[in-house]
Write a protein that holds these residues in place. Structure first.
Motif, mmCIF file in Angstrom:
data_model
loop_
_atom_site.group_PDB
_atom_site.id
_atom_site.type_symbol
_atom_site.label_atom_id
_atom_site.label_comp_id
_atom_site.label_asym_id
_atom_site.label_seq_id
_atom_site.Cartn_x
_atom_site.Cartn_y
_atom_site.Cartn_z
ATOM 1 N N UNK A 84 87.370 38.581 -36.839
ATOM 2 C CA UNK A 84 86.642 39.013 -35.846
ATOM 3 C C UNK A 84 85.022 38.471 -35.964
ATOM 4 N N UNK A 85 84.475 38.560 -36.969
ATOM 5 C CA UNK A 85 83.289 37.999 -37.375
ATOM 6 C C UNK A 85 83.277 36.517 -36.720
ATOM 7 N N UNK A 86 84.511 35.697 -37.177
ATOM 8 C CA UNK A 86 84.610 34.141 -36.718
ATOM 9 C C UNK A 86 84.590 34.382 -35.076
ATOM 10 N N UNK A 87 85.295 35.208 -34.502
ATOM 11 C CA UNK A 87 85.431 35.043 -32.925
ATOM 12 C C UNK A 87 83.918 35.341 -32.418
ATOM 13 N N UNK A 88 83.259 36.220 -33.016
ATOM 14 C CA UNK A 88 81.808 36.503 -32.397
ATOM 15 C C UNK A 88 80.866 35.435 -32.875
ATOM 16 N N UNK A 89 81.053 34.879 -33.950
ATOM 17 C CA UNK A 89 80.050 33.897 -34.423
ATOM 18 C C UNK A 89 79.070 34.240 -35.346
ATOM 19 N N UNK A 90 79.361 35.406 -36.119
ATOM 20 C CA UNK A 90 78.283 36.029 -36.829
ATOM 21 C C UNK A 90 79.019 37.081 -37.715
ATOM 22 N N UNK A 91 78.231 37.624 -38.873
ATOM 23 C CA UNK A 91 78.977 38.862 -39.607
ATOM 24 C C UNK A 91 77.640 39.711 -39.512
#
Length: 192
Positions: free
Chosen positions: A114-121
């Motif tokens: 999900x972090x990868x999909x949004x581009x940040x953690x």
């Protein structure tokens, strides 16, 4: 259709919703469950986003060049933050003394996706990495050298990568994103 769930057993195929809807729902539920241990902040301060470790190196140079005006908006000292980030990057190459249980890693891996999909953690900035505790303060030049060496060593590493302590087995690109996102989240809370 493969209904395996990362070795956790068979999952029944959804009957009343599409596969795409089921996967979205599964990721959302798992991410929400896993974020309890991964979140605590929401892309702190400046909201930096790094797509690779070269971007982290550029920001690292900016931080080092602006130490006289640097303000920390997190509990840890800059020395501790830099060593914490280096320790995580080194973990890809040398491993961690302990890791989360496989079932927890499976859930946290979905949160990572999900972090990868949004581009940040977004994570708790005071959550330690497994291993010896990092001192609160020490010589900053050594901390900057350690993190630069960890990044450089990772970028040229060709061996087999160790599992991430929270996300489990990651390929090289996933490890790079995990480290880049981790650095961006910590560096977002630094202003200069």
């Amino acid at each position: 259709m493969n209904n395996k769930n990362n070795g956790l057993g068979e999952l029944p195929a959804p009957t009343t919703m599409s596969r795409k809807s089921f996967l979205r729902l599964s990721v959302g539920v798992a991410a929400a469950a896993g974020l309890g241990t991964l979140s605590g902040c929401s892309n702190n301060g400046r909201g930096l986003r790094f797509g690779d470790l070269n971007e982290a190196l550029i920001e690292l140079a900016q931080i080092e060049n602006n130490l006289d005006t640097l303000e920390m908006q997190q509990e840890w000292s800059l020395y501790k933050v830099l060593n914490h980030l280096a320790k995580t990057c080194e973990g890809a190459m040398f491993g961690f003394p302990e890791t989360d249980p496989p079932a927890q890693q499976a859930v946290q891996y979905i949160a990572f996706q999900a972090f990868v999909a949004q581009g940040y953690m977004s994570h708790n900035l005071s959550a330690p990495v497994p291993g010896p505790e990092i001192a609160d303060d020490g010589p900053l030049p050594e901390a900057f050298e350690r993190i630069r060496n960890a990044i450089s060593d990772f970028q040229s590493f060709t061996g087999e990568l160790f599992p991430h302590f929270a996300y489990g087995k990651l390929n090289y690109r996933e490890w790079e994103l995990a480290n880049a996102f981790h650095m961006a989240d910590h560096f977002s809370s630094l202003t200069y």
